[in-house]
Design an enzyme around this catalytic site. Structure first.
Site, mmCIF file in Angstrom:
data_model
loop_
_atom_site.group_PDB
_atom_site.id
_atom_site.type_symbol
_atom_site.label_atom_id
_atom_site.label_comp_id
_atom_site.label_asym_id
_atom_site.label_seq_id
_atom_site.Cartn_x
_atom_site.Cartn_y
_atom_site.Cartn_z
ATOM 1 N N GLY A 115 46.217 5.059 38.287
ATOM 2 C CA GLY A 115 45.405 6.222 38.172
ATOM 3 C C GLY A 115 44.317 6.604 39.368
ATOM 4 O O GLY A 115 43.647 7.487 39.120
ATOM 5 N N THR A 143 50.150 3.909 41.157
ATOM 6 C CA THR A 143 50.073 2.531 41.262
ATOM 7 C C THR A 143 51.010 2.075 39.850
ATOM 8 O O THR A 143 51.406 2.827 39.049
ATOM 9 C CB THR A 143 48.468 2.242 41.166
ATOM 10 N N ASP A 198 43.107 4.950 51.941
ATOM 11 C CA ASP A 198 42.128 4.679 51.026
ATOM 12 C C ASP A 198 40.640 4.396 51.603
ATOM 13 O O ASP A 198 39.723 4.136 51.137
ATOM 14 C CB ASP A 198 42.440 3.704 49.919
HETATM 15 N N1 GLY Z 1 45.510 2.993 46.077
HETATM 16 C C1 GLY Z 1 44.817 3.323 44.856
HETATM 17 C C2 GLY Z 1 43.814 2.191 44.676
HETATM 18 O O1 GLY Z 1 43.533 1.429 45.386
HETATM 19 O O2 GLY Z 1 42.966 2.244 43.930
#
Ligand code: GLY
Length: 563
Positions: A465, A374, A416
């Protein structure tokens, strides 16, 4: 007889300037300089260019986000989403612009399972089936129109130039491209754009993205609909469908950012302003702080502090796994989770001398792995407006699928979500129901853009992270309590616990330290991550001292600038 003194115009101007200056410093009314910290020097420069052109922090945020989409294509982009935390100094109000991606209307909970009910990770992470509907283009238009001073033609100018003229490959790019080489090779448009003859480009190779420049120009001309409507939306949907995805024009037409009230907590004189669900990051951060507060953290010896931090992480992440999801779809008990009673109960369950095995706390699902690639940036302008924004494609280079002719690389944020409800994962636990896939739903995130506000100073912070994000923001906050210099705060070795797996993930320097030995003595299982993690971007305005600093994590390739 009194004499009347008349001042010349220059003397009058000097008087008013001095009076304004003294008043400003005395009241700490406005920062003496602007500060920007981002993961790439060219993105930081893009933000400064837009401030110089008369933009405010929100225009600069649009410029930095768009520039990062170009020069850090593995971390964020027009095909992804994220969260912008904004503070408008004029109104004194903060708001979260939730630009998280949403699941396509045709998605179903079991879409990543084969006919044996097993999750096929390749489907949920690679290619367009893994892509949720992007939010970043909508956020750029929204933030510019609602909060900015400048038209998109100005704030997107640096990104368009970088996309057209190219940027040189750096080490972070090469690392990310190595991680996702097979996937980039799988999709011709991505391979052509990001690799050289199918391989990781050498340092300094210029990456040009003329199609992305054209897409950004279209957004300048047509705004939101330049991405989400008309011919362009059809082009996205056709390409996604042909490659096995399930997007529709209706999905794109329906996409909107959501403005949400930030979560606010307090810790030892600091006011913490952070993101609410569908990110789990803010809740986790405030829960951990509440538990530390209940334990009178500052009064403890270092070894006890580390033990308490790990135990607070364990408990916050267990609650996350049990309760958190998109608040527009499920009821998230935020108030209860952040209550003093809950923190007290959690603290009382901590044994001062020994790690609590996660299994003793009772069953909660393991978390899905979250991408670490990210990005984050922090901005302060000279009016005192602030932005903390964390943006993502999930894994490095997202799904690896670039829509031909558009320069838009799609995310893989569908991973996710909980991809298997009621199916035992490798820990023998079932996936969290609150985060199950549903059409139009936002997947749970860990992104934690945050403001830490004291009477005399303000810090703007965040990092990439994955699930380690809230812990890194927590560590930054705790180190700032000790009034450390920003560079030392960011250089400090890191550790993380997320309930399951029941282990402390430590950076190599922490792993070999006396502090890790002390944790082992309390029966924590400490493992080494083998490499450092995170890329914290920190801007601090010390009102009393009239000082602004902008600092990038030494682990990354970023740059902080003040001007
Ligand atoms: N895809 C990483 C987050 O949304 O935390």
């Amino acid at each position: 007889m009194p004499t009347t003194r008349t001042w010349s115009a220059p003397a009058r101007r000097l008087f008013f300037f001095c009076a304004f200056f003294v008043a400003s410093v005395a009241h700490g009314a406005a920062p003496p300089r602007a500060g920007i910290a981002s993961a790439h020097p060219l993105a930081t420069a893009a933000g400064m260019e837009v401030l110089d052109a008369g933009g405010n922090a929100f225009d600069a945020a649009v410029a930095v986000a768009a520039a990062l989409a170009v020069v850090e294509p593995f971390g964020s982009g027009l095909g992804g989403g994220g969260f912008f935390l904004l503070h408008d100094e004029r109104t004194g109000k903060a708001v979260v612009v939730d630009a998280r991606e949403v699941a396509p209307l045709q998605s179903v909970p079991e879409m990543f399972q084969n006919n044996k009910g097993e999750v096929v990770r390749d489907w949920s992470t690679n290619g367009p089936l893994a892509a949720a509907i992007p939010g970043t283009p909508a956020a750029l238009v929204h933030v510019a129109a609602r909060y900015g001073n400048l038209p998109l033609a100005e704030s997107l100018k640096p990104a368009i130039r970088l996309a057209r003229d190219g940027f040189p490959v750096n080490e972070s790019y090469r690392l990310a491209a190595r991680q996702r080489l097979d996937i980039l090779r799988r999709f011709a448009e991505s391979s052509r754009t990001f690799l050289v003859k199918g391989d990781v480009p050498s340092l300094g190779t210029l990456v040009r993205q003329p199609e992305l420049a054209a897409t950004l120009e279209r957004i300048v001309q047509e705004g939101h609909d330049g991405f989400y409507g008309g011919e362009f939306a059809r082009q996205l949907v056709d390409a996604v469908t042909e490659a096995g995805g399930i997007w529709s024009e209706e999905d794109l037409a329906k996409y909107r950012v959501v403005e949400r009230a930030p979560l606010v907590g307090n810790f030892r004189g600091a006011r913490i302003v952070t993101v609410p669900p569908p990110s789990a990051g803010g809740v986790a951060l405030l829960q951990m702080l509440n538990i530390l507060d209940a334990g009178n953290y500052p009064a403890m010896p270092v070894a006890t502090r580390d033990h308490l931090v790990v135990e607070a992480m364990r408990r916050a992440f267990r609650d996350r796994a049990l309760h958190l999801g998109d608040p527009d779809f499920v009821t998230v008990p935020v108030a209860q989770l952040l209550s003093a009673e809950h923190a007290g109960t959690q603290f009382t369950s901590i044994d001062r001398a020994r790690a609590t095995p996660s299994s003793e706390l009772g069953g909660a699902p393991a978390l899905p792995a979250q991408g670490e690639n990210t990005t984050h940036f922090s901005i302060l302008d000279r009016q005192g407006n602030r932005v903390a924004a964390t943006l993502s494609l999930n894994l490095a280079f997202g799904s690896g699928f670039m829509v031909p002719g558009t320069g838009v690389l799609l995310n893989n944020e569908m991973d996710d979500f909980t991809t298997a409800v009621g199916v035992a994962n490798s820990y023998g636990l079932t996936g969290s129901v609150a985060n199950v896939i549903a059409p139009g739903k936002r997947p749970l995130s860990s992104m934690t853009p945050t403001f830490i506000e004291y009477n005399d100073r303000v810090a703007i912070v965040g990092t990439p992270g994955g699930s380690r994000i809230p812990g890194m923001v927590l560590a930054t906050l705790l180190a700032l309590l000790e009034a450390g210099e920003p560079a030392a705060v960011l250089a400090a070795p890191r550790f993380h616990h997320q309930y399951l797996p029941d282990q402390v993930d430590a950076e190599p320097e922490f792993f070999g330290s006396d502090r890790a030995r002390q944790l082992r003595a309390r029966k924590h299982f400490v493992t080494s991550t083998g490499r450092n993690y995170g890329d914290v971007q920190l801007v601090i305005w010390e009102k009393g001292a009239g000082r602004v600093t902008a600092t990038s994590d030494p682990r990354g390739s970023g740059q902080g600038l003040v001007k």
